[in-house]
Scaffold this motif. Sequence first.
Motif, PDB file in Angstrom:
ATOM      1  N   PRO A 112       0.827  -1.209   0.000  1.00  0.00           N
ATOM      2  CA  PRO A 112       0.000   0.000   0.000  1.00  0.00           C
ATOM      3  C   PRO A 112       0.862   1.260   0.000  1.00  0.00           C
ATOM      4  O   PRO A 112       1.906   1.315   0.655  1.00  0.00           O
ATOM      5  CB  PRO A 112      -0.803  -0.123   1.294  1.00  0.00           C
ATOM      6  N   ALA A 113       0.405   2.275  -0.725  1.00  0.00           N
ATOM      7  CA  ALA A 113       1.210   3.482  -0.884  1.00  0.00           C
ATOM      8  C   ALA A 113       1.187   4.376   0.345  1.00  0.00           C
ATOM      9  O   ALA A 113       2.123   5.145   0.583  1.00  0.00           O
ATOM     10  CB  ALA A 113       0.720   4.270  -2.098  1.00  0.00           C
ATOM     11  N   ASP A 114       0.125   4.292   1.132  1.00  0.00           N
ATOM     12  CA  ASP A 114       0.011   5.200   2.275  1.00  0.00           C
ATOM     13  C   ASP A 114      -0.837   4.569   3.376  1.00  0.00           C
ATOM     14  O   ASP A 114      -1.363   3.460   3.228  1.00  0.00           O
ATOM     15  CB  ASP A 114      -0.575   6.548   1.835  1.00  0.00           C
ATOM     16  N   GLU A 115      -0.978   5.291   4.471  1.00  0.00           N
ATOM     17  CA  GLU A 115      -1.701   4.774   5.627  1.00  0.00           C
ATOM     18  C   GLU A 115      -3.167   4.495   5.306  1.00  0.00           C
ATOM     19  O   GLU A 115      -3.728   3.491   5.743  1.00  0.00           O
ATOM     20  CB  GLU A 115      -1.606   5.752   6.793  1.00  0.00           C
ATOM     21  N   LEU A 155      -3.050  -4.722  11.962  1.00  0.00           N
ATOM     22  CA  LEU A 155      -1.785  -4.032  11.683  1.00  0.00           C
ATOM     23  C   LEU A 155      -0.611  -4.774  12.296  1.00  0.00           C
ATOM     24  O   LEU A 155       0.445  -4.915  11.669  1.00  0.00           O
ATOM     25  CB  LEU A 155      -1.838  -2.605  12.225  1.00  0.00           C
ATOM     26  N   ALA A 156      -0.782  -5.246  13.531  1.00  0.00           N
ATOM     27  CA  ALA A 156       0.293  -6.007  14.170  1.00  0.00           C
ATOM     28  C   ALA A 156       0.598  -7.276  13.379  1.00  0.00           C
ATOM     29  O   ALA A 156       1.761  -7.663  13.216  1.00  0.00           O
ATOM     30  CB  ALA A 156      -0.091  -6.353  15.612  1.00  0.00           C
ATOM     31  N   ARG A 166       6.683 -10.565   3.186  1.00  0.00           N
ATOM     32  CA  ARG A 166       5.483 -10.273   2.382  1.00  0.00           C
ATOM     33  C   ARG A 166       4.802  -9.038   2.950  1.00  0.00           C
ATOM     34  O   ARG A 166       3.919  -9.122   3.791  1.00  0.00           O
ATOM     35  CB  ARG A 166       4.522 -11.457   2.394  1.00  0.00           C
ATOM     36  N   SER A 167       5.225  -7.875   2.482  1.00  0.00           N
ATOM     37  CA  SER A 167       4.745  -6.636   3.084  1.00  0.00           C
ATOM     38  C   SER A 167       3.414  -6.178   2.522  1.00  0.00           C
ATOM     39  O   SER A 167       3.228  -6.091   1.311  1.00  0.00           O
ATOM     40  CB  SER A 167       5.773  -5.520   2.893  1.00  0.00           C
ATOM     41  N   ARG A 168       2.471  -5.865   3.415  1.00  0.00           N
ATOM     42  CA  ARG A 168       1.232  -5.193   3.057  1.00  0.00           C
ATOM     43  C   ARG A 168       1.132  -3.886   3.830  1.00  0.00           C
ATOM     44  O   ARG A 168       0.037  -3.401   4.131  1.00  0.00           O
ATOM     45  CB  ARG A 168       0.016  -6.079   3.361  1.00  0.00           C
ATOM     46  N   LEU A 169       2.293  -3.314   4.168  1.00  0.00           N
ATOM     47  CA  LEU A 169       2.366  -2.032   4.855  1.00  0.00           C
ATOM     48  C   LEU A 169       3.175  -1.059   4.007  1.00  0.00           C
ATOM     49  O   LEU A 169       4.022  -1.485   3.211  1.00  0.00           O
ATOM     50  CB  LEU A 169       3.052  -2.195   6.224  1.00  0.00           C
TER      51      LEU A 169
END
Length: 237
Positions: A112-115, A155-156, A166-169
């Motif tokens: 994701p590009a942002d919060e 989120l945790a 595997r980032s989704r942040l």
Amino acid sequence: MADTETLDDLVRRVDPDRWLASRFIADPAARADVIALYGFNYELARVAGGVSNALMGEIRLTWWREAMEEIAAGKPPRKHPNVEAIAASGIDPLALATLVEARFDDLDEAPPADEGRALAYVDGTAGALAVLAARRLDPSADPHAVKGAARAYGLAGLWRLKLAGRSRLPEDWTQADLARRVADQLKVARRELKGLPVAAFPAVAPAALAGAYARGRDPGELEKKARLTWSVATGLI
């Protein structure tokens, strides 16, 4: 899933936090339905890590979406233990088809590009899961009452996924950034959860572990049991 492994055994192995929380569901039928829901979530969550390309992932997720749509249309369930368990449950299969749709984001290599986008992903996955579990436990449960708790735990969980490669942040988030956002969501959750029926609380109890995960610490089983027991007993996280 091994031939001799039950759905409950599977969830205990692959999603121990939610499995532990489900032990506080007194009604056996409701507990079985929530376990079916968690097993379904596992099947979706593991798609992206088990395929070599996005097209194969799309095919697998489409299989699950169509299986839910068939149940909603009154057709016999496909021959899969989790599909059959969902068909026998009190959980809306069309809501589960929507949960499948959120998982297509897992196939995107870019995080994701942002919060805002990160939170939208969490709301569509961990958040939707918590809402479905809470409403199965008490149909009067307000979706807004579980939002902060689901975000904190979701989120945790994504931080742990990032550590596994595997980032989704968002790429620029540090652990300190993540821990601060989880703490903020827990503050929100403590206000929201006052409106959650007692019977539905096991659906959000795993959020009691979110702070420790966000700080990079994995509680042992005894600590998890103690935290979850305290959380369910007090209605706090």
